[in-house]
Motif scaffolding. Structure first.
Motif, PDB file in Angstrom:
ATOM      1  N   ILE A  77       1.031  -1.164  -0.010  1.00  0.00           N
ATOM      2  CA  ILE A  77      -0.118   0.278   0.248  1.00  0.00           C
ATOM      3  C   ILE A  77       1.182   1.528  -0.072  1.00  0.00           C
ATOM      4  CG2 ILE A  77      -2.202   1.194   1.237  1.00  0.00           C
ATOM      5  CD1 ILE A  77      -3.068  -1.636   2.326  1.00  0.00           C
ATOM      6  N   LEU A  78       0.737   2.107  -0.848  1.00  0.00           N
ATOM      7  CA  LEU A  78       1.742   2.986  -0.989  1.00  0.00           C
ATOM      8  C   LEU A  78       0.619   5.183  -0.895  1.00  0.00           C
ATOM      9  CD1 LEU A  78       4.224   3.636  -2.212  1.00  0.00           C
ATOM     10  CD2 LEU A  78       3.495   3.859  -4.739  1.00  0.00           C
ATOM     11  N   SER A  79       0.966   5.418  -0.089  1.00  0.00           N
ATOM     12  CA  SER A  79       0.221   7.241   0.111  1.00  0.00           C
ATOM     13  C   SER A  79       0.862   7.659  -1.305  1.00  0.00           C
ATOM     14  CB  SER A  79       0.402   7.383   0.636  1.00  0.00           C
ATOM     15  OG  SER A  79       0.255   8.876   1.406  1.00  0.00           O
ATOM     16  N   LEU A  80      -0.288   8.710  -1.998  1.00  0.00           N
ATOM     17  CA  LEU A  80      -0.541   8.715  -3.054  1.00  0.00           C
ATOM     18  C   LEU A  80      -0.185  10.494  -2.640  1.00  0.00           C
ATOM     19  CD1 LEU A  80      -2.812   7.502  -5.717  1.00  0.00           C
ATOM     20  CD2 LEU A  80      -0.590   7.889  -5.206  1.00  0.00           C
ATOM     21  N   THR A  81      -0.244  10.680  -1.480  1.00  0.00           N
ATOM     22  CA  THR A  81       0.346  11.671  -0.164  1.00  0.00           C
ATOM     23  C   THR A  81       1.393  12.680  -1.052  1.00  0.00           C
ATOM     24  OG1 THR A  81      -0.934  11.480   1.292  1.00  0.00           O
ATOM     25  CG2 THR A  81       0.391  13.795   1.174  1.00  0.00           C
ATOM     26  N   PRO A  82       2.424  12.299  -0.892  1.00  0.00           N
ATOM     27  CA  PRO A  82       4.062  12.476  -1.842  1.00  0.00           C
ATOM     28  C   PRO A  82       3.997  12.608  -2.991  1.00  0.00           C
ATOM     29  CG  PRO A  82       4.196  10.502  -0.459  1.00  0.00           C
ATOM     30  CD  PRO A  82       2.772  10.775  -0.699  1.00  0.00           C
ATOM     31  N   PHE A  83       3.251  12.161  -3.726  1.00  0.00           N
ATOM     32  CA  PHE A  83       2.788  12.162  -5.091  1.00  0.00           C
ATOM     33  C   PHE A  83       1.828  13.899  -5.566  1.00  0.00           C
ATOM     34  CE2 PHE A  83       3.352   8.066  -5.281  1.00  0.00           C
ATOM     35  CZ  PHE A  83       5.213   7.962  -5.493  1.00  0.00           C
ATOM     36  N   ARG A  84       1.303  13.960  -5.353  1.00  0.00           N
ATOM     37  CA  ARG A  84      -0.053  14.875  -5.340  1.00  0.00           C
ATOM     38  C   ARG A  84       0.658  16.368  -5.650  1.00  0.00           C
ATOM     39  NH1 ARG A  84      -3.931  13.462  -0.039  1.00  0.00           N
ATOM     40  NH2 ARG A  84      -5.181  11.760  -1.729  1.00  0.00           N
ATOM     41  N   ARG A  85       2.130  17.126  -5.702  1.00  0.00           N
ATOM     42  CA  ARG A  85       2.541  18.336  -5.639  1.00  0.00           C
ATOM     43  C   ARG A  85       3.168  17.848  -7.560  1.00  0.00           C
ATOM     44  NH1 ARG A  85       1.751  23.428  -5.419  1.00  0.00           N
ATOM     45  NH2 ARG A  85       3.595  24.489  -6.270  1.00  0.00           N
ATOM     46  N   ILE A  86       3.462  16.618  -7.411  1.00  0.00           N
ATOM     47  CA  ILE A  86       4.729  15.913  -8.487  1.00  0.00           C
ATOM     48  C   ILE A  86       3.415  16.134  -9.570  1.00  0.00           C
ATOM     49  CG2 ILE A  86       5.942  14.534  -9.892  1.00  0.00           C
ATOM     50  CD1 ILE A  86       7.252  14.227  -6.319  1.00  0.00           C
ATOM     51  N   VAL A  87       1.691  15.551  -9.578  1.00  0.00           N
ATOM     52  CA  VAL A  87       1.077  15.109 -10.395  1.00  0.00           C
ATOM     53  C   VAL A  87       1.018  16.775 -10.570  1.00  0.00           C
ATOM     54  CG1 VAL A  87      -0.409  14.188 -10.906  1.00  0.00           C
ATOM     55  CG2 VAL A  87       0.910  13.221 -10.249  1.00  0.00           C
ATOM     56  N   LYS A  88       0.633  17.526  -9.735  1.00  0.00           N
ATOM     57  CA  LYS A  88      -0.384  18.694  -9.965  1.00  0.00           C
ATOM     58  C   LYS A  88       0.677  19.403 -10.932  1.00  0.00           C
ATOM     59  CE  LYS A  88      -1.787  22.739  -8.316  1.00  0.00           C
ATOM     60  NZ  LYS A  88      -1.955  23.494  -6.978  1.00  0.00           N
ATOM     61  N   ASP A  89       2.114  19.215 -10.225  1.00  0.00           N
ATOM     62  CA  ASP A  89       2.925  20.495 -11.616  1.00  0.00           C
ATOM     63  C   ASP A  89       3.193  19.440 -12.660  1.00  0.00           C
ATOM     64  OD1 ASP A  89       3.513  21.958  -9.404  1.00  0.00           O
ATOM     65  OD2 ASP A  89       4.820  21.014  -8.369  1.00  0.00           O
ATOM     66  N   TYR A  90       2.932  18.099 -12.781  1.00  0.00           N
ATOM     67  CA  TYR A  90       3.381  17.717 -13.914  1.00  0.00           C
ATOM     68  C   TYR A  90       2.627  17.844 -14.920  1.00  0.00           C
ATOM     69  CZ  TYR A  90       3.431  13.832 -17.337  1.00  0.00           C
ATOM     70  OH  TYR A  90       3.945  13.200 -18.645  1.00  0.00           O
ATOM     71  N   PHE A  91       1.006  18.260 -14.503  1.00  0.00           N
ATOM     72  CA  PHE A  91       0.315  18.397 -15.011  1.00  0.00           C
ATOM     73  C   PHE A  91      -0.237  19.839 -15.507  1.00  0.00           C
ATOM     74  CE2 PHE A  91      -2.927  14.840 -13.310  1.00  0.00           C
ATOM     75  CZ  PHE A  91      -3.010  13.952 -14.259  1.00  0.00           C
ATOM     76  N   MET A  92       0.592  20.622 -14.932  1.00  0.00           N
ATOM     77  CA  MET A  92       0.225  22.329 -15.646  1.00  0.00           C
ATOM     78  C   MET A  92       1.333  22.274 -16.517  1.00  0.00           C
ATOM     79  SD  MET A  92       0.584  24.892 -11.966  1.00  0.00           S
ATOM     80  CE  MET A  92       2.027  25.426 -12.436  1.00  0.00           C
ATOM     81  N   ARG A 116       9.194  19.373 -18.627  1.00  0.00           N
ATOM     82  CA  ARG A 116       8.352  18.499 -18.360  1.00  0.00           C
ATOM     83  C   ARG A 116       9.225  17.116 -18.014  1.00  0.00           C
ATOM     84  NH1 ARG A 116       6.437  14.072 -21.306  1.00  0.00           N
ATOM     85  NH2 ARG A 116       7.540  14.681 -22.997  1.00  0.00           N
ATOM     86  N   ARG A 117       9.621  16.881 -18.923  1.00  0.00           N
ATOM     87  CA  ARG A 117      10.872  15.250 -18.378  1.00  0.00           C
ATOM     88  C   ARG A 117      10.895  15.476 -16.904  1.00  0.00           C
ATOM     89  NH1 ARG A 117      14.230  15.266 -23.722  1.00  0.00           N
ATOM     90  NH2 ARG A 117      13.173  17.386 -23.639  1.00  0.00           N
ATOM     91  N   GLY A 118      11.140  16.251 -16.419  1.00  0.00           N
ATOM     92  CA  GLY A 118      12.086  16.973 -15.319  1.00  0.00           C
ATOM     93  C   GLY A 118      11.488  16.413 -14.107  1.00  0.00           C
ATOM     94  N   ILE A 119      10.111  17.176 -14.554  1.00  0.00           N
ATOM     95  CA  ILE A 119       9.521  16.655 -13.376  1.00  0.00           C
ATOM     96  C   ILE A 119       8.669  15.162 -13.464  1.00  0.00           C
ATOM     97  CG2 ILE A 119       6.843  17.285 -12.453  1.00  0.00           C
ATOM     98  CD1 ILE A 119       6.685  20.081 -13.814  1.00  0.00           C
ATOM     99  N   HIS A 120       8.694  14.695 -14.660  1.00  0.00           N
ATOM    100  CA  HIS A 120       8.290  13.292 -14.292  1.00  0.00           C
ATOM    101  C   HIS A 120       9.228  12.681 -14.021  1.00  0.00           C
ATOM    102  CE1 HIS A 120       7.098   9.637 -16.519  1.00  0.00           C
ATOM    103  NE2 HIS A 120       6.363   9.917 -16.608  1.00  0.00           N
ATOM    104  N   ASN A 121      10.527  12.642 -14.312  1.00  0.00           N
ATOM    105  CA  ASN A 121      11.973  12.226 -13.361  1.00  0.00           C
ATOM    106  C   ASN A 121      11.821  12.653 -11.824  1.00  0.00           C
ATOM    107  OD1 ASN A 121      12.519  11.253 -16.584  1.00  0.00           O
ATOM    108  ND2 ASN A 121      14.438  13.267 -15.735  1.00  0.00           N
TER     109      ASN A 121
END
Length: 156
Positions: A77-92, A116-121
């Motif tokens: 089970i993996l918390s998605l909390t650490p990804f929220r900001r990264i995903v938001k920035d990635y979508f932006m 974009r690639r940097g945020i994805h990395n």
């Protein structure tokens, strides 16, 4: 073939829900890319290939791993909390990229794409870090899994 450290199947549980045809298409592409080429090995297990079922429970991503024959291997089970900001920035930045394609110079488009690639990395590295000691994956597999995580957030 026993001992293969790879995924042979990835499914999304009903808990993830369905979305628009565009989102469903992006999910299917992300899953296809992940299955096509990956390195995936639950720590402490003798070998695969593996089937991965992803589900969402209380805003957490559940990795239910089985052998190709369907025998249970592990559930993580993996918390998605650490990804929220990264995903938001990635979508932006993806929105900026698609807008730039219509009206910007090639050098501006390239600069946005590098960001974009940097945020994805960054997201891919975060995923690898969160799975460390549980599931061994290489960076390319982490990138494909992070793409799938992003698509799970995307509502179309």
């Amino acid at each position: 073939m026993a001992g293969e450290k790879r995924l042979c199947d990835v499914t999304l549980d009903e808990s993830i829900g369905r979305s628009t045809p565009d989102v469903e298409h992006e999910r299917a592409v992300a899953i296809f890319d992940l299955i096509e080429e990956n390195s995936f090995h639950p720590v402490g297990h003798a070998g695969g290939p593996y089937k991965l079922n992803l589900s969402l429970v209380d805003a957490k991503l559940v990795f239910d791993i089985k052998t190709e024959a369907g025998d249970p291997v592990a559930t993580h089970i993996l918390s998605l909390t650490p990804f929220r900001r990264i995903v938001k920035d990635y979508f932006m930045i993806c929105e900026s990229y698609y807008e730039a394609i219509r009206s910007s110079t090639p050098s501006q488009i390239e600069a946005i794409d590098m960001g974009r690639r940097g945020i994805h990395n960054d997201g891919s590295q975060t995923l690898m870090d969160r799975l460390k000691g549980k599931i061994e994956i290489d960076f390319d597999t982490a990138r494909r899994l992070f793409t799938l995580v992003c698509v799970l957030y995307w509502r179309g």
